[in-house]
Motif scaffolding. Structure first.
Motif, PDB file in Angstrom:
ATOM      1  N   PRO A 188      -8.131  53.695  61.897  1.00 31.71           N
ATOM      2  CA  PRO A 188      -8.631  53.000  63.000  1.00 31.71           C
ATOM      3  C   PRO A 188      -9.561  53.432  63.558  1.00 31.71           C
ATOM      4  O   PRO A 188     -10.093  54.316  63.422  1.00 31.71           O
ATOM      5  CB  PRO A 188      -7.311  53.200  63.953  1.00 31.71           C
ATOM      6  N   THR A 189     -10.411  52.333  64.149  1.00 28.10           N
ATOM      7  CA  THR A 189     -11.717  52.463  64.837  1.00 28.10           C
ATOM      8  C   THR A 189     -11.121  53.073  66.377  1.00 28.10           C
ATOM      9  O   THR A 189     -10.029  52.906  66.584  1.00 28.10           O
ATOM     10  CB  THR A 189     -12.507  51.006  64.950  1.00 28.10           C
ATOM     11  N   SER A 190     -12.146  53.415  66.972  1.00 27.13           N
ATOM     12  CA  SER A 190     -11.797  53.639  68.425  1.00 27.13           C
ATOM     13  C   SER A 190     -11.295  52.556  69.346  1.00 27.13           C
ATOM     14  O   SER A 190     -10.500  52.636  70.113  1.00 27.13           O
ATOM     15  CB  SER A 190     -13.016  54.583  69.098  1.00 27.13           C
ATOM     16  N   GLU A 191     -11.967  51.438  68.835  1.00 34.23           N
ATOM     17  CA  GLU A 191     -11.535  50.122  69.686  1.00 34.23           C
ATOM     18  C   GLU A 191     -10.060  49.742  69.276  1.00 34.23           C
ATOM     19  O   GLU A 191      -9.381  49.176  69.973  1.00 34.23           O
ATOM     20  CB  GLU A 191     -12.285  49.028  69.226  1.00 34.23           C
ATOM     21  N   ASP A 192      -9.590  49.938  67.886  1.00 37.57           N
ATOM     22  CA  ASP A 192      -8.202  49.788  67.517  1.00 37.57           C
ATOM     23  C   ASP A 192      -7.430  50.586  68.373  1.00 37.57           C
ATOM     24  O   ASP A 192      -6.116  50.388  68.783  1.00 37.57           O
ATOM     25  CB  ASP A 192      -8.081  49.873  66.152  1.00 37.57           C
ATOM     26  N   GLN A 193      -7.818  51.780  68.643  1.00 32.79           N
ATOM     27  CA  GLN A 193      -6.940  53.066  69.224  1.00 32.79           C
ATOM     28  C   GLN A 193      -6.794  52.474  70.891  1.00 32.79           C
ATOM     29  O   GLN A 193      -5.635  52.598  71.452  1.00 32.79           O
ATOM     30  CB  GLN A 193      -7.446  54.175  69.231  1.00 32.79           C
ATOM     31  N   LYS A 194      -7.968  52.228  71.186  1.00 26.65           N
ATOM     32  CA  LYS A 194      -8.070  51.808  72.755  1.00 26.65           C
ATOM     33  C   LYS A 194      -7.214  50.678  73.138  1.00 26.65           C
ATOM     34  O   LYS A 194      -6.474  50.485  73.991  1.00 26.65           O
ATOM     35  CB  LYS A 194      -9.406  51.682  73.101  1.00 26.65           C
ATOM     36  N   THR A 195      -7.537  49.458  72.277  1.00 25.06           N
ATOM     37  CA  THR A 195      -7.062  48.060  72.493  1.00 25.06           C
ATOM     38  C   THR A 195      -5.368  47.992  72.025  1.00 25.06           C
ATOM     39  O   THR A 195      -4.649  47.431  72.789  1.00 25.06           O
ATOM     40  CB  THR A 195      -8.085  47.088  71.970  1.00 25.06           C
ATOM     41  N   PHE A 196      -5.144  48.339  70.825  1.00 28.66           N
ATOM     42  CA  PHE A 196      -4.153  48.219  70.211  1.00 28.66           C
ATOM     43  C   PHE A 196      -3.022  49.298  70.231  1.00 28.66           C
ATOM     44  O   PHE A 196      -1.916  49.028  69.725  1.00 28.66           O
ATOM     45  CB  PHE A 196      -4.043  47.303  68.888  1.00 28.66           C
ATOM     46  N   ASN A 197      -3.693  50.419  70.573  1.00 30.18           N
ATOM     47  CA  ASN A 197      -2.691  51.615  70.297  1.00 30.18           C
ATOM     48  C   ASN A 197      -2.536  51.901  68.906  1.00 30.18           C
ATOM     49  O   ASN A 197      -1.250  52.330  68.540  1.00 30.18           O
ATOM     50  CB  ASN A 197      -1.505  51.689  71.182  1.00 30.18           C
ATOM     51  N   ILE A 198      -3.305  51.525  68.054  1.00 29.58           N
ATOM     52  CA  ILE A 198      -3.150  51.805  66.696  1.00 29.58           C
ATOM     53  C   ILE A 198      -3.817  53.165  66.409  1.00 29.58           C
ATOM     54  O   ILE A 198      -4.787  53.369  66.568  1.00 29.58           O
ATOM     55  CB  ILE A 198      -3.762  50.810  65.788  1.00 29.58           C
ATOM     56  N   PHE A 199      -3.019  54.157  65.954  1.00 24.35           N
ATOM     57  CA  PHE A 199      -3.492  55.420  65.561  1.00 24.35           C
ATOM     58  C   PHE A 199      -2.899  55.984  63.971  1.00 24.35           C
ATOM     59  O   PHE A 199      -2.036  55.319  63.679  1.00 24.35           O
ATOM     60  CB  PHE A 199      -2.904  56.498  66.478  1.00 24.35           C
ATOM     61  N   GLY A 200      -3.599  56.801  63.636  1.00 27.46           N
ATOM     62  CA  GLY A 200      -3.497  57.360  62.208  1.00 27.46           C
ATOM     63  C   GLY A 200      -3.887  56.290  61.180  1.00 27.46           C
ATOM     64  O   GLY A 200      -4.387  55.223  61.317  1.00 27.46           O
ATOM     65  N   ASP A 201      -3.547  56.808  59.987  1.00 24.39           N
ATOM     66  CA  ASP A 201      -4.026  56.093  58.871  1.00 24.39           C
ATOM     67  C   ASP A 201      -3.190  54.829  58.263  1.00 24.39           C
ATOM     68  O   ASP A 201      -1.924  55.329  58.648  1.00 24.39           O
ATOM     69  CB  ASP A 201      -4.260  57.272  57.327  1.00 24.39           C
ATOM     70  N   SER A 250       0.209  53.548  59.977  1.00 23.78           N
ATOM     71  CA  SER A 250      -0.070  52.701  61.203  1.00 23.78           C
ATOM     72  C   SER A 250       0.243  51.531  61.424  1.00 23.78           C
ATOM     73  O   SER A 250       0.709  50.852  62.463  1.00 23.78           O
ATOM     74  CB  SER A 250      -1.436  53.462  61.848  1.00 23.78           C
ATOM     75  N   VAL A 251      -0.126  50.645  60.518  1.00 22.27           N
ATOM     76  CA  VAL A 251       0.199  49.235  60.615  1.00 22.27           C
ATOM     77  C   VAL A 251       1.704  49.049  60.395  1.00 22.27           C
ATOM     78  O   VAL A 251       1.990  48.056  61.272  1.00 22.27           O
ATOM     79  CB  VAL A 251      -0.763  48.610  59.308  1.00 22.27           C
ATOM     80  N   LEU A 252       2.392  49.752  59.756  1.00 21.16           N
ATOM     81  CA  LEU A 252       3.868  49.530  59.673  1.00 21.16           C
ATOM     82  C   LEU A 252       4.344  49.869  61.179  1.00 21.16           C
ATOM     83  O   LEU A 252       5.406  49.265  61.470  1.00 21.16           O
ATOM     84  CB  LEU A 252       4.340  50.217  58.350  1.00 21.16           C
ATOM     85  N   THR A 253       3.829  51.066  61.337  1.00 21.54           N
ATOM     86  CA  THR A 253       4.371  51.490  62.836  1.00 21.54           C
ATOM     87  C   THR A 253       4.068  50.581  63.953  1.00 21.54           C
ATOM     88  O   THR A 253       5.013  50.079  64.702  1.00 21.54           O
ATOM     89  CB  THR A 253       3.789  52.719  63.255  1.00 21.54           C
ATOM     90  N   TYR A 254       2.877  49.843  63.994  1.00 19.04           N
ATOM     91  CA  TYR A 254       2.614  48.836  64.944  1.00 19.04           C
ATOM     92  C   TYR A 254       3.649  47.589  64.610  1.00 19.04           C
ATOM     93  O   TYR A 254       4.062  47.142  65.761  1.00 19.04           O
ATOM     94  CB  TYR A 254       1.199  48.470  64.698  1.00 19.04           C
ATOM     95  N   GLU A 288       6.959  48.386  66.025  1.00 19.15           N
ATOM     96  CA  GLU A 288       7.100  48.742  67.374  1.00 19.15           C
ATOM     97  C   GLU A 288       6.772  47.433  68.265  1.00 19.15           C
ATOM     98  O   GLU A 288       7.287  47.276  69.401  1.00 19.15           O
ATOM     99  CB  GLU A 288       5.930  49.618  67.942  1.00 19.15           C
ATOM    100  N   HIS A 289       6.018  46.599  67.689  1.00 22.01           N
ATOM    101  CA  HIS A 289       5.514  45.464  68.609  1.00 22.01           C
ATOM    102  C   HIS A 289       5.747  44.042  68.021  1.00 22.01           C
ATOM    103  O   HIS A 289       5.523  43.082  68.773  1.00 22.01           O
ATOM    104  CB  HIS A 289       4.052  45.549  68.777  1.00 22.01           C
ATOM    105  N   GLN A 313      12.199  44.409  56.071  1.00 18.35           N
ATOM    106  CA  GLN A 313      11.944  45.558  55.565  1.00 18.35           C
ATOM    107  C   GLN A 313      11.543  46.402  56.697  1.00 18.35           C
ATOM    108  O   GLN A 313      10.461  46.195  57.749  1.00 18.35           O
ATOM    109  CB  GLN A 313      10.632  45.729  54.337  1.00 18.35           C
ATOM    110  N   THR A 314      12.026  47.671  56.823  1.00 17.92           N
ATOM    111  CA  THR A 314      11.529  48.979  57.811  1.00 17.92           C
ATOM    112  C   THR A 314      10.762  49.882  57.246  1.00 17.92           C
ATOM    113  O   THR A 314      10.089  50.606  57.827  1.00 17.92           O
ATOM    114  CB  THR A 314      12.684  49.443  58.339  1.00 17.92           C
ATOM    115  N   ASP A 315      10.564  50.161  55.959  1.00 10.60           N
ATOM    116  CA  ASP A 315      10.145  51.192  55.217  1.00 10.60           C
ATOM    117  C   ASP A 315       8.664  50.957  54.671  1.00 10.60           C
ATOM    118  O   ASP A 315       7.885  51.962  54.523  1.00 10.60           O
ATOM    119  CB  ASP A 315      10.896  52.034  54.451  1.00 10.60           C
ATOM    120  N   SER A 316       8.198  49.793  54.642  1.00 12.68           N
ATOM    121  CA  SER A 316       6.988  49.397  54.041  1.00 12.68           C
ATOM    122  C   SER A 316       6.761  47.861  54.435  1.00 12.68           C
ATOM    123  O   SER A 316       7.618  47.249  55.030  1.00 12.68           O
ATOM    124  CB  SER A 316       7.155  49.495  52.604  1.00 12.68           C
ATOM    125  N   LEU A 317       5.712  47.439  54.336  1.00 14.05           N
ATOM    126  CA  LEU A 317       5.256  46.049  54.960  1.00 14.05           C
ATOM    127  C   LEU A 317       4.332  45.568  53.785  1.00 14.05           C
ATOM    128  O   LEU A 317       3.678  46.151  53.457  1.00 14.05           O
ATOM    129  CB  LEU A 317       4.377  46.299  55.812  1.00 14.05           C
TER     130      LEU A 317
END
Length: 622
Positions: free
Chosen positions: A81-94, A109-113, A116-117, A153-157
């Motif tokens: 994630p870029t700093s903008e992804d972290q700041k705007t969308f709370n996307i963290f991690g690889d 992190s995309v699966l987590t997003y 969660e959202h 699916q919950t374990d992959s996207l």
């Protein structure tokens, strides 16, 4: 998000063992000998499309010929994630994505997003639709059930299938009655809106393997031929340009044809209006060096393209700089492919090969301008002028090598110890040349400083670096590298003629003495240790007795073999790496603090610089 790394398996010259390339967040350069596989690496990356089909990547003709048609091509992509992804969308991690001919599986992190959202909205959509809302049969019903399973699916996207699922449901929704259709539409709209966050942060790839150009002028017959068969003119942007400004081929041809009628005038106005809206406004955001407007003129069965800079004079496209034209052409090409956004990975294969040296150097600045917009740039080159060696640029260079069995390997650094000795010289040649040219941009004779002339790039790098480390005021010295002892003398004579203070430092070896110091002493009557000295502390008697034959000394001896061996072991650098490149890597590591210099090395340079500085302070020789 940006692509951090790509592992590619079984693609053309890349074999069963995955070969990974780590991409810089901004600009990455790929070098290597001809036929090493550089273009294969770039072409492999070019197929990546994370949200739409990329079956062309997995065609059998792309499978490594050594592994047979039963081998499978596979990509493993890591996104950060870029700093903008972290700041705007709370996307963290690889995010890790594995692509093969059957699936596009993402975790991280995309699966987590998504969980969660987005998942709650998708579950609502699935609940509203029920078991078979569209009364589907056969394959359509099977596809529908598979899409529902993909949603849940919950374990992959599966990125591709979820994207297809939204399109499928949107297409089938017209089958429902109004009440059910409205309910599904509302839930679908909410889910797609949230899914849009993921689609917006995923990078897209644009591959420009040919410098397609828009010519300054086209005759009517040229326009007719190119628009009738654009694939026959693969280096021309005319058909893309016409498509981009949303006029038909027939309209454009009519606009170019001679004469003036109401219809032709209307079409010509429409063309320039659309150029302003669809190209110029976007390009002014894209190219920030100056305000640029592209104009289209029609006269005597000819269409001409010109450029206006701000409120300045309008000039034909051919009259503008090669760099600007390259950038404008690239922009039109990308825009025609629907790629005007941040998060684009621009791929260029040997860009600027037809450009002169200064224009090639200008491309480096343009690449950084692209990166400033939130994009990544990856390009291959053989040209030393296309290597950006400033600000630790050497660490942005990747090397590709092909082994004796025809497999290509990608090395994280261009000076990897595993690079074979046979290919190392050719692979690293542009870097060595670029180091020299880059240093050449930074030095020059001065009437206010002591001009220290040395035999080569390595001498320059070590002396400059150690002088800085030992606390010398570099504003008082201008280090000037030459190419050998003879050229040192030539530079000294020029400096003398220009009235610039100078001091030459020669290796204490046969060439340094016989073609350097002794020439200055005997032919030019310059004084030893006033106008020149040797790397090693010696007397004139030592020189006369030719002790340099049995005990030569060069700059690497001053650094010391132990120091260089220790440094090479720390960094995993090959023993046979070129001396200038080793000097540059040493300098980088000393500057960034990752290598601590030994006392013997410090003392040797302190002795040499003390001798130079003593002469300068007491006499400032001319």
């Amino acid at each position: 998000m940006y692509i951090h790394s790509i592992s590619l398996k079984n693609y053309k010259s890349i074999g069963e063992k995955k070969s990974s390339i780590i991409l810089e967040p901004r600009v990455t350069t790929i070098i290597g000998k001809n036929e090493s596989g550089k273009s294969n690496v770039l072409e492999g990356i070019s197929h990546i499309s994370l949200l739409s089909g990329m079956q062309t990547a997995f065609n059998t003709e792309n499978i490594n010929r050594n592994n047979g048609i039963n081998a499978n091509i596979e990509y493993t992509i890591t996104l950060k994630p870029t700093s903008e992804d972290q700041k705007t969308f709370n996307i963290f991690g690889d995010t890790k994505i594995i692509l093969d001919k059957d699936s596009y599986i993402a975790t991280g992190s995309v699966l987590t997003y998504y969980n969660e959202h987005i998942r709650e909205s998708v579950d609502t959509l699935v609940s509203i639709m029920g078991q078979n809302p569209f009364q589907l049969r056969d394959q359509d019903f099977t596809n529908f059930r598979t899409y529902i399973s993909d949603f849940q699916q919950t374990d992959s996207l599966n990125l591709l299938r979820i994207n297809l699922a939204f399109t499928f449901i949107e297409t089938q929704n017209s089958r429902l009655n109004k009440e059910n259709r409205d309910a599904v539409s509302e839930a679908l709209s909410e889910s797609k809106s949230k899914w849009g966050v993921i689609t917006s942060v995923l990078p897209v790839v644009f591959y420009r393997n040919a410098d397609k150009i828009l010519k300054t002028q086209y005759k009517l017959e040229e326009v007719q031929k190119e628009l009738a068969s654009p694939k026959s003119f693969q280096n021309s942007l005319l058909a893309d340009f016409v498509h981009l400004i949303q006029v038909s081929d027939d309209e454009f041809i009519k606009a170019v044809s001679s004469g003036t009628t109401g219809t032709k005038t209307s079409i010509r106005k429409k063309i320039n209006r659309n150029v302003e809206t669809m190209i110029n406004k976007s390009f002014q955001d894209f190219y920030t060096e100056e305000s640029i407007s592209l104009n289209v003129d029609f006269d005597s069965s000819t269409v001409s393209f010109s450029v206006q800079s701000g409120d300045g004079e309008t000039m034909l496209l051919s009259e503008r700089s090669n760099g600007l034209r390259w950038y404008l052409n690239m922009f039109i090409d990308a825009l025609a492919h629907g790629l005007y956004k941040n998060n684009v990975v621009y791929l260029f294969d040997e860009p600027g090969t037809s450009l002169h040296v200064n224009a090639q150097k200008e491309l480096i600045n343009l690449f950084h301008a692209l990166a400033n917009k939130g994009n990544q740039v990856v390009y291959t080159t053989h040209s030393p002028y296309m290597l950006d060696m400033k600000e630790d640029g050497i660490h942005r260079i990747r090397a590709v090598e092909k082994d004796s069995e025809g497999y290509s390997y990608i090395y994280k650094t261009a000076y990897d110890s595993q690079l074979s000795p046979d290919s190392q010289e050719d692979t690293l040649a542009p870097i060595v040349n670029a180091i020299g040219m880059n240093l050449g941009d930074r030095f020059g004779p001065s009437v206010d400083k002591l001009n220290i002339v040395v035999e080569g790039i390595s001498d320059y790098i070590y002396l400059h670096t150690m002088a800085k480390q030992l606390g010398y005021d570099l504003n008082e010295y201008a280090f000037i590298p030459s190419v050998g002892a003879t050229n040192c003398i030539n530079i000294c004579t020029i400096l003398y003629g220009w009235g610039c203070p100078f001091f030459a430092v020669f290796d204490y070896d046969k060439e340094g003495v016989t073609k350097g110091g002794e020439i200055l002493r005997k032919d030019f009557l310059y004084e030893y240790e006033k106008h020149y000295c040797y790397i090693k502390t010696v007397t004139q008697d030592d020189v006369d007795n030719k002790t340099f034959i049995k005990a030569p000394c060069v700059i690497e001896d001053i650094v010391t073999k132990n120091e260089l061996d220790k440094f090479s072991k720390e960094k995993g650098i090959a023993e046979n790496i070129s001396k200038p490149l080793l000097a540059k890597l040493f300098s980088n590591s000393v500057e960034d603090g990752s290598h601590n210099i030994g006392e013997q090395c410090k003392n040797n340079f302190a002795d040499l610089l003390t001798r130079i500085n003593k002469i300068y302070k007491t006499g400032k020789p001319k």
